[in-house]
Design a protein around this motif. Structure first.
Motif, short mmCIF file in Angstrom:
data_model
loop_
_atom_site.label_atom_id
_atom_site.label_comp_id
_atom_site.label_asym_id
_atom_site.label_seq_id
_atom_site.Cartn_x
_atom_site.Cartn_y
_atom_site.Cartn_z
N GLY A 77 17.07 -5.90 -17.74
CA GLY A 77 16.65 -4.51 -17.89
C GLY A 77 16.19 -3.88 -16.59
O GLY A 77 16.84 -3.99 -15.56
N TRP A 78 15.03 -3.21 -16.66
CA TRP A 78 14.53 -2.47 -15.49
C TRP A 78 14.16 -3.37 -14.33
O TRP A 78 14.33 -2.99 -13.16
CB TRP A 78 13.37 -1.55 -15.87
CG TRP A 78 13.90 -0.25 -16.34
CD1 TRP A 78 14.11 0.14 -17.62
CD2 TRP A 78 14.39 0.81 -15.52
NE1 TRP A 78 14.68 1.39 -17.66
CE2 TRP A 78 14.85 1.83 -16.39
CE3 TRP A 78 14.47 1.02 -14.15
CZ2 TRP A 78 15.39 3.02 -15.91
CZ3 TRP A 78 15.01 2.21 -13.68
CH2 TRP A 78 15.46 3.19 -14.55
N LEU A 79 13.66 -4.57 -14.61
CA LEU A 79 13.34 -5.47 -13.49
C LEU A 79 14.62 -5.85 -12.75
O LEU A 79 14.65 -5.87 -11.51
CB LEU A 79 12.60 -6.72 -13.98
CG LEU A 79 12.11 -7.66 -12.89
CD1 LEU A 79 11.14 -6.96 -11.93
CD2 LEU A 79 11.44 -8.89 -13.52
N ALA A 80 15.69 -6.10 -13.49
CA ALA A 80 16.99 -6.39 -12.85
C ALA A 80 17.44 -5.19 -12.04
O ALA A 80 17.96 -5.33 -10.93
CB ALA A 80 18.03 -6.75 -13.91
N ARG A 81 17.24 -3.98 -12.56
CA ARG A 81 17.60 -2.76 -11.84
C ARG A 81 16.79 -2.64 -10.55
O ARG A 81 17.34 -2.29 -9.49
CB ARG A 81 17.37 -1.53 -12.74
CG ARG A 81 17.66 -0.20 -12.05
CD ARG A 81 17.45 0.97 -13.02
NE ARG A 81 18.43 0.95 -14.08
CZ ARG A 81 19.64 1.51 -13.99
NH1 ARG A 81 20.00 2.14 -12.90
NH2 ARG A 81 20.46 1.46 -15.02
N ILE A 82 15.50 -2.88 -10.62
CA ILE A 82 14.65 -2.81 -9.43
C ILE A 82 15.15 -3.78 -8.37
O ILE A 82 15.28 -3.41 -7.19
CB ILE A 82 13.17 -3.09 -9.80
CG1 ILE A 82 12.62 -1.95 -10.66
CG2 ILE A 82 12.33 -3.28 -8.53
CD1 ILE A 82 11.31 -2.28 -11.36
N GLU A 131 0.83 -1.20 0.00
CA GLU A 131 0.00 0.00 0.00
C GLU A 131 0.87 1.26 0.00
O GLU A 131 0.59 2.22 -0.71
CB GLU A 131 -0.95 0.00 1.21
CG GLU A 131 -1.95 1.12 1.14
CD GLU A 131 -3.10 0.96 2.11
OE1 GLU A 131 -3.67 2.00 2.50
OE2 GLU A 131 -3.45 -0.18 2.48
N THR A 132 1.93 1.25 0.78
CA THR A 132 2.84 2.39 0.85
C THR A 132 3.54 2.61 -0.48
O THR A 132 3.61 3.75 -0.97
CB THR A 132 3.88 2.16 1.97
OG1 THR A 132 3.18 1.97 3.22
CG2 THR A 132 4.84 3.33 2.10
N MET A 133 4.04 1.53 -1.08
CA MET A 133 4.72 1.62 -2.38
C MET A 133 3.79 2.22 -3.43
O MET A 133 4.19 3.07 -4.22
CB MET A 133 5.21 0.24 -2.81
CG MET A 133 5.84 0.19 -4.19
SD MET A 133 6.30 -1.48 -4.70
CE MET A 133 4.72 -2.32 -4.70
N GLU A 134 2.55 1.76 -3.45
CA GLU A 134 1.60 2.24 -4.44
C GLU A 134 1.23 3.70 -4.19
O GLU A 134 1.05 4.47 -5.12
CB GLU A 134 0.38 1.34 -4.47
CG GLU A 134 0.72 -0.02 -5.04
CD GLU A 134 -0.25 -1.14 -4.69
OE1 GLU A 134 -1.28 -0.86 -4.01
OE2 GLU A 134 0.02 -2.30 -5.05
N ALA A 135 1.12 4.10 -2.92
CA ALA A 135 0.77 5.48 -2.59
C ALA A 135 1.90 6.44 -2.91
O ALA A 135 1.66 7.62 -3.16
CB ALA A 135 0.40 5.58 -1.11
N ALA A 136 3.14 5.96 -2.93
CA ALA A 136 4.30 6.85 -3.05
C ALA A 136 4.34 7.65 -4.35
O ALA A 136 4.66 8.83 -4.28
CB ALA A 136 5.58 6.06 -2.83
N PRO A 137 4.18 7.19 -5.54
CA PRO A 137 4.20 5.82 -6.03
C PRO A 137 5.63 5.36 -6.31
O PRO A 137 6.49 6.15 -6.64
CB PRO A 137 3.41 5.90 -7.33
CG PRO A 137 3.72 7.27 -7.86
CD PRO A 137 3.91 8.14 -6.63
N GLY A 138 5.82 4.05 -6.18
CA GLY A 138 7.12 3.46 -6.46
C GLY A 138 6.95 2.12 -7.13
O GLY A 138 5.83 1.61 -7.26
N VAL A 139 8.07 1.52 -7.55
CA VAL A 139 8.05 0.20 -8.17
C VAL A 139 8.67 -0.86 -7.26
O VAL A 139 8.67 -2.04 -7.58
CB VAL A 139 8.76 0.20 -9.54
CG1 VAL A 139 8.01 1.07 -10.53
CG2 VAL A 139 10.21 0.65 -9.41
#
Length: 188
Positions: free
Chosen positions: A133-138, A37-45
């Motif tokens: 790519g970006w998933l590896a970065r995350i 919920e916090t990640m989505e509210a921020a929003p973040g990945v």
């Protein structure tokens, strides 16, 4: 479920290695739900437990790739293997990243293009994800949080100086600072 305050750089929990999760109970399930919920509210990945002042080795992630595949889950007690980081300067357009614990700032950072994440989920079921790519970065970004490393700690000299200046200008870099997604006007 509740939105939790996100710790800002300077809080000791962000700069210390986190401990393994040992209790898979209702409290852990609530923490994970609150982190989503916090990640989505921020929003973040992505969001690591130390970012919400919990020194445990877990992170949540939620990202849709270019093929419209949704990557959403929790990684508990993860291990991460990465390919070598490409040589050369980071590309400002393609490799800039931000962090909810350094809100509103973005800096280019070279990361490995491939990563292999192994972890367990809330049911202690092991899983493995091969990311690129970006998933590896995350995964690299969130895994770093579990070791007490922020992405700004990995920047080259010039970007590191700019990040330090931004942190100082914002009055961060000391314990006790946080922000509340959905309430405070910050984003990272």
């Amino acid at each position: 479920m509740a939105v939790l305050p996100i710790q800002i750089t300077g809080n000791p929990v962000l700069h210390s290695p986190a401990a393994d999760v040992t209790s898979f109970d209702d409290e852990l399930a609530t923490l994970v739900a609150d982190m989503f919920e916090t990640m989505e509210a921020a929003p973040g990945v992505g969001l690591a437990a130390p970012q919400v002042d919990v020194p445990l080795r877990l992170f949540v992630f939620n990202w849709t790739d270019d093929d419209d595949t949704l990557w959403r889950g929790v990684a508990i007690n993860p291990t991460l293997w990465v390919s070598p980081v490409p040589i050369g300067p980071a590309d400002e357009d393609e490799e800039s990243e931000g962090c909810l614990s350094v809100p509103g700032e973005r800096f280019a950072l070279r990361r490995s293009q491939l990563a292999m994440l192994t972890a367990v989920d809330l049911d202690q079921k092991p899983f493995e994800i091969r990311a690129e790519g970006w998933l590896a970065r995350i995964f690299q970004h969130e895994y770093d949080h579990l070791d007490g490393v922020l992405y700004v700690d990995r920047l080259d000299h010039a970007a590191s100086k700019a990040a330090a200046k931004a942190v100082k200008k914002s009055g961060w870099g000391e314990p006790g600072l946080s922000w509340m997604p959905g309430v405070d006007d910050l984003e990272g």
